[in-house]
Design a protein around this motif. Sequence first.
Motif, PDB file in Angstrom:
ATOM      1  N   THR A   1       8.960  -5.018  -6.810  1.00  0.00           N
ATOM      2  CA  THR A   1       9.019  -3.758  -7.549  1.00  0.00           C
ATOM      3  C   THR A   1       7.633  -3.335  -8.009  1.00  0.00           C
ATOM      4  O   THR A   1       7.259  -2.161  -7.877  1.00  0.00           O
ATOM      5  N   ASN A   2       6.870  -4.276  -8.528  1.00  0.00           N
ATOM      6  CA  ASN A   2       5.509  -3.951  -8.982  1.00  0.00           C
ATOM      7  C   ASN A   2       4.629  -3.482  -7.831  1.00  0.00           C
ATOM      8  O   ASN A   2       3.861  -2.519  -7.980  1.00  0.00           O
ATOM      9  N   GLN A   3       4.723  -4.143  -6.679  1.00  0.00           N
ATOM     10  CA  GLN A   3       3.939  -3.721  -5.511  1.00  0.00           C
ATOM     11  C   GLN A   3       4.322  -2.310  -5.088  1.00  0.00           C
ATOM     12  O   GLN A   3       3.454  -1.476  -4.799  1.00  0.00           O
ATOM     13  N   THR A   4       5.606  -2.044  -5.048  1.00  0.00           N
ATOM     14  CA  THR A   4       6.085  -0.736  -4.635  1.00  0.00           C
ATOM     15  C   THR A   4       5.629   0.346  -5.615  1.00  0.00           C
ATOM     16  O   THR A   4       5.188   1.425  -5.197  1.00  0.00           O
ATOM     17  N   MET A   5       5.713   0.067  -6.897  1.00  0.00           N
ATOM     18  CA  MET A   5       5.280   1.052  -7.900  1.00  0.00           C
ATOM     19  C   MET A   5       3.782   1.321  -7.794  1.00  0.00           C
ATOM     20  O   MET A   5       3.348   2.464  -7.963  1.00  0.00           O
ATOM     21  N   ARG A   6       2.989   0.290  -7.521  1.00  0.00           N
ATOM     22  CA  ARG A   6       1.546   0.516  -7.332  1.00  0.00           C
ATOM     23  C   ARG A   6       1.300   1.447  -6.153  1.00  0.00           C
ATOM     24  O   ARG A   6       0.458   2.354  -6.224  1.00  0.00           O
ATOM     25  N   LYS A   7       2.047   1.263  -5.067  1.00  0.00           N
ATOM     26  CA  LYS A   7       1.900   2.132  -3.901  1.00  0.00           C
ATOM     27  C   LYS A   7       2.294   3.567  -4.239  1.00  0.00           C
ATOM     28  O   LYS A   7       1.626   4.514  -3.829  1.00  0.00           O
ATOM     29  N   VAL A   8       3.379   3.723  -4.988  1.00  0.00           N
ATOM     30  CA  VAL A   8       3.820   5.066  -5.390  1.00  0.00           C
ATOM     31  C   VAL A   8       2.754   5.722  -6.258  1.00  0.00           C
ATOM     32  O   VAL A   8       2.416   6.904  -6.060  1.00  0.00           O
ATOM     33  N   GLU A   9       2.205   4.988  -7.203  1.00  0.00           N
ATOM     34  CA  GLU A   9       1.170   5.531  -8.078  1.00  0.00           C
ATOM     35  C   GLU A   9      -0.072   5.918  -7.286  1.00  0.00           C
ATOM     36  O   GLU A   9      -0.695   6.951  -7.560  1.00  0.00           O
ATOM     37  N   GLN A  10      -0.461   5.103  -6.309  1.00  0.00           N
ATOM     38  CA  GLN A  10      -1.627   5.424  -5.487  1.00  0.00           C
ATOM     39  C   GLN A  10      -1.380   6.687  -4.671  1.00  0.00           C
ATOM     40  O   GLN A  10      -2.258   7.545  -4.561  1.00  0.00           O
ATOM     41  N   ARG A  11      -0.187   6.799  -4.096  1.00  0.00           N
ATOM     42  CA  ARG A  11       0.127   7.995  -3.313  1.00  0.00           C
ATOM     43  C   ARG A  11       0.164   9.231  -4.206  1.00  0.00           C
ATOM     44  O   ARG A  11      -0.257  10.308  -3.800  1.00  0.00           O
ATOM     45  N   GLN A  12       0.678   9.075  -5.409  1.00  0.00           N
ATOM     46  CA  GLN A  12       0.713  10.193  -6.339  1.00  0.00           C
ATOM     47  C   GLN A  12      -0.704  10.640  -6.698  1.00  0.00           C
ATOM     48  O   GLN A  12      -0.993  11.835  -6.714  1.00  0.00           O
ATOM     49  N   ALA A  13      -1.586   9.689  -6.959  1.00  0.00           N
ATOM     50  CA  ALA A  13      -2.968  10.027  -7.285  1.00  0.00           C
ATOM     51  C   ALA A  13      -3.639  10.743  -6.120  1.00  0.00           C
ATOM     52  O   ALA A  13      -4.352  11.738  -6.314  1.00  0.00           O
ATOM     53  N   THR A  14      -3.389  10.285  -4.905  1.00  0.00           N
ATOM     54  CA  THR A  14      -3.948  10.941  -3.721  1.00  0.00           C
ATOM     55  C   THR A  14      -3.397  12.349  -3.570  1.00  0.00           C
ATOM     56  O   THR A  14      -4.142  13.298  -3.283  1.00  0.00           O
ATOM     57  N   ALA A  15      -2.097  12.512  -3.794  1.00  0.00           N
ATOM     58  CA  ALA A  15      -1.478  13.837  -3.682  1.00  0.00           C
ATOM     59  C   ALA A  15      -2.059  14.789  -4.719  1.00  0.00           C
ATOM     60  O   ALA A  15      -2.331  15.961  -4.412  1.00  0.00           O
TER      61      ALA A  15
END
Length: 67
Positions: A30-44
């Motif tokens: 879950t933590n790994q997935t949330m980090r990926k979501v946060e990174q994609r959000q920052a890029t977006a």
Amino acid sequence: MATDLEKLVVTLEASITKYERTMNKALGITNQTMRKVEQRQATAIQRMNAGWTGMQRGIATAFASAA
């Protein structure tokens, strides 16, 4: 010789240990997935900001050339 109660206690302890390991693994995933979501959000957000900046420049240029 172990009684049925002792066997049950050992089995329960093993089940709890397995459950805890499984939950910790799920937490890590879950933590790994949330980090990926946060990174994609920052890029977006960066991309959207760049798009708005470009659009603002285009509008400013259009108004400047019309004047």
